[in-house]
Write a protein that holds these residues in place. Structure first.
Motif, PDB file in Angstrom:
ATOM      1  N   THR A   1      35.676  31.452  36.937  1.00  0.00           N
ATOM      2  CA  THR A   1      35.705  32.692  36.160  1.00  0.00           C
ATOM      3  C   THR A   1      36.035  32.387  34.703  1.00  0.00           C
ATOM      4  N   ALA A   2      35.192  32.867  33.816  1.00  0.00           N
ATOM      5  CA  ALA A   2      35.420  32.671  32.392  1.00  0.00           C
ATOM      6  C   ALA A   2      35.973  33.945  31.749  1.00  0.00           C
ATOM      7  N   ILE A   3      35.337  35.065  32.052  1.00  0.00           N
ATOM      8  CA  ILE A   3      35.739  36.333  31.449  1.00  0.00           C
ATOM      9  C   ILE A   3      35.864  37.391  32.533  1.00  0.00           C
ATOM     10  N   VAL A   4      36.932  38.145  32.470  1.00  0.00           N
ATOM     11  CA  VAL A   4      37.132  39.283  33.366  1.00  0.00           C
ATOM     12  C   VAL A   4      36.972  40.525  32.510  1.00  0.00           C
ATOM     13  N   HIS A   5      36.024  41.382  32.898  1.00  0.00           N
ATOM     14  CA  HIS A   5      35.881  42.630  32.155  1.00  0.00           C
ATOM     15  C   HIS A   5      35.936  43.803  33.113  1.00  0.00           C
ATOM     16  N   SER A   6      35.852  44.990  32.596  1.00  0.00           N
ATOM     17  CA  SER A   6      36.100  46.193  33.377  1.00  0.00           C
ATOM     18  C   SER A   6      35.081  46.439  34.487  1.00  0.00           C
ATOM     19  N   HIS A   7      33.974  45.734  34.478  1.00  0.00           N
ATOM     20  CA  HIS A   7      32.948  45.943  35.495  1.00  0.00           C
ATOM     21  C   HIS A   7      32.921  44.828  36.548  1.00  0.00           C
ATOM     22  N   GLU A   8      33.133  43.588  36.146  1.00  0.00           N
ATOM     23  CA  GLU A   8      33.074  42.450  37.055  1.00  0.00           C
ATOM     24  C   GLU A   8      33.658  41.217  36.365  1.00  0.00           C
ATOM     25  N   VAL A   9      33.477  40.064  36.978  1.00  0.00           N
ATOM     26  CA  VAL A   9      33.878  38.812  36.335  1.00  0.00           C
ATOM     27  C   VAL A   9      32.614  38.043  35.972  1.00  0.00           C
ATOM     28  N   LEU A  10      32.715  37.276  34.919  1.00  0.00           N
ATOM     29  CA  LEU A  10      31.600  36.423  34.500  1.00  0.00           C
ATOM     30  C   LEU A  10      32.015  34.973  34.700  1.00  0.00           C
ATOM     31  N   LEU A  11      31.181  34.233  35.415  1.00  0.00           N
ATOM     32  CA  LEU A  11      31.434  32.808  35.580  1.00  0.00           C
ATOM     33  C   LEU A  11      31.014  32.068  34.322  1.00  0.00           C
ATOM     34  N   GLY A  12      31.548  30.880  34.152  1.00  0.00           N
ATOM     35  CA  GLY A  12      31.245  30.084  32.969  1.00  0.00           C
ATOM     36  C   GLY A  12      29.761  29.833  32.790  1.00  0.00           C
ATOM     37  N   GLY A  13      29.051  29.593  33.891  1.00  0.00           N
ATOM     38  CA  GLY A  13      27.613  29.357  33.805  1.00  0.00           C
ATOM     39  C   GLY A  13      26.869  30.559  33.251  1.00  0.00           C
ATOM     40  N   GLY A  14      27.278  31.747  33.667  1.00  0.00           N
ATOM     41  CA  GLY A  14      26.667  32.969  33.146  1.00  0.00           C
ATOM     42  C   GLY A  14      26.948  33.149  31.671  1.00  0.00           C
ATOM     43  N   VAL A  15      28.166  32.825  31.275  1.00  0.00           N
ATOM     44  CA  VAL A  15      28.515  32.925  29.854  1.00  0.00           C
ATOM     45  C   VAL A  15      27.702  31.908  29.056  1.00  0.00           C
ATOM     46  N   LEU A  16      27.517  30.719  29.627  1.00  0.00           N
ATOM     47  CA  LEU A  16      26.716  29.700  28.941  1.00  0.00           C
ATOM     48  C   LEU A  16      25.264  30.158  28.777  1.00  0.00           C
ATOM     49  N   LEU A  17      24.716  30.798  29.810  1.00  0.00           N
ATOM     50  CA  LEU A  17      23.323  31.252  29.740  1.00  0.00           C
ATOM     51  C   LEU A  17      23.124  32.412  28.774  1.00  0.00           C
ATOM     52  N   LEU A  18      24.093  33.316  28.700  1.00  0.00           N
ATOM     53  CA  LEU A  18      23.916  34.514  27.883  1.00  0.00           C
ATOM     54  C   LEU A  18      24.717  34.516  26.589  1.00  0.00           C
ATOM     55  N   GLY A  19      25.579  33.539  26.424  1.00  0.00           N
ATOM     56  CA  GLY A  19      26.472  33.523  25.269  1.00  0.00           C
ATOM     57  C   GLY A  19      25.794  33.414  23.928  1.00  0.00           C
ATOM     58  N   TRP A  20      24.576  32.883  23.901  1.00  0.00           N
ATOM     59  CA  TRP A  20      23.874  32.782  22.622  1.00  0.00           C
ATOM     60  C   TRP A  20      23.582  34.165  22.037  1.00  0.00           C
ATOM     61  N   LEU A  21      23.693  35.202  22.884  1.00  0.00           N
ATOM     62  CA  LEU A  21      23.531  36.571  22.400  1.00  0.00           C
ATOM     63  C   LEU A  21      24.826  37.120  21.798  1.00  0.00           C
ATOM     64  N   GLY A  22      25.873  36.326  21.827  1.00  0.00           N
ATOM     65  CA  GLY A  22      27.185  36.731  21.330  1.00  0.00           C
ATOM     66  C   GLY A  22      27.207  37.316  19.934  1.00  0.00           C
ATOM     67  N   PRO A  23      26.431  36.788  18.990  1.00  0.00           N
ATOM     68  CA  PRO A  23      26.456  37.372  17.644  1.00  0.00           C
ATOM     69  C   PRO A  23      26.117  38.866  17.622  1.00  0.00           C
ATOM     70  N   LEU A  24      25.379  39.349  18.617  1.00  0.00           N
ATOM     71  CA  LEU A  24      25.093  40.781  18.691  1.00  0.00           C
ATOM     72  C   LEU A  24      26.372  41.585  18.934  1.00  0.00           C
ATOM     73  N   ALA A  25      27.376  40.923  19.541  1.00  0.00           N
ATOM     74  CA  ALA A  25      28.677  41.562  19.790  1.00  0.00           C
ATOM     75  C   ALA A  25      29.729  41.067  18.803  1.00  0.00           C
ATOM     76  N   GLY A  26      29.301  40.257  17.848  1.00  0.00           N
ATOM     77  CA  GLY A  26      30.238  39.745  16.845  1.00  0.00           C
ATOM     78  C   GLY A  26      30.992  38.503  17.275  1.00  0.00           C
ATOM     79  N   SER A  27      30.503  37.802  18.287  1.00  0.00           N
ATOM     80  CA  SER A  27      31.171  36.589  18.770  1.00  0.00           C
ATOM     81  C   SER A  27      30.269  35.369  18.577  1.00  0.00           C
ATOM     82  N   PHE A  28      30.865  34.311  18.055  1.00  0.00           N
ATOM     83  CA  PHE A  28      30.111  33.079  17.822  1.00  0.00           C
ATOM     84  C   PHE A  28      30.669  31.911  18.625  1.00  0.00           C
TER      85      PHE A  28
END
Length: 150
Positions: free
Chosen positions: A37-64
């Motif tokens: 588990t990398a991130i726990v949010h109000s809907h579910e948990v995100l595993l590190g692999g999922g964050v790695l796959l989708l994290g490049w979209l982070g700048p849309l949320a202000g995260s780099f």
């Protein structure tokens, strides 16, 4: 304990290939972090692999923070051959990775979810940066050490 004992302590503990051992453990830790588990949010948990796959979209949320990954891979790859460059990449990658703690919400096609916390995968990923820095440091010490008989 004199200066000579301090400078060779990691080699006494891990052997002559201390840098290779630390780097190998770092690679294993990185891979393991993808399954935790990398991130726990109000809907579910995100595993590190999922964050790695989708994290490049982070700048849309202000995260780099995701962009620390290429720096980590660079540092791992060059820790033996170019330890100075690897140390710089690990340092700046770690600084960039720490910005992950600034993420407050994660956008989704169903709205956005509040980040409640970070899991073991995130912390293990973060630990990879100082570990590869140490491996690079040990490599640079080894390359400057005189050969036996000199």
């Amino acid at each position: 304990m004199n200066h000579k004992e301090i400078s060779i302590f990691p080699r006494k503990l891990l052997g002559e290939d201390a840098a290779a051992i630390v780097l190998s453990l770092t690679v294993v830790a990185y891979v393991v972090s993808l399954f935790l588990t990398a991130i726990v949010h109000s809907h579910e948990v995100l595993l590190g692999g999922g964050v790695l796959l989708l994290g490049w979209l982070g700048p849309l949320a202000g995260s780099f923070a995701w962009f620390a990954n290429p720096l980590l891979i660079f540092a791992m790859y060059f820790s033996k051959d170019k330890p100075s460059a690897a140390k710089l990449a690990a340092f700046f990658g770690f600084a960039l990775a720490l910005t992950a703690f600034g993420i407050k919400t994660i956008p989704s096609d169903n709205g956005s979810y509040e980040v409640l916390g970070f899991g073991a995968g995130c912390y293990l990923w973060l630990a990879c940066f100082p570990a590869v820095f140490i491996a690079s440091f040990l490599s640079s010490r080894k390359s400057r050490a005189p050969a036996p008989g000199d």
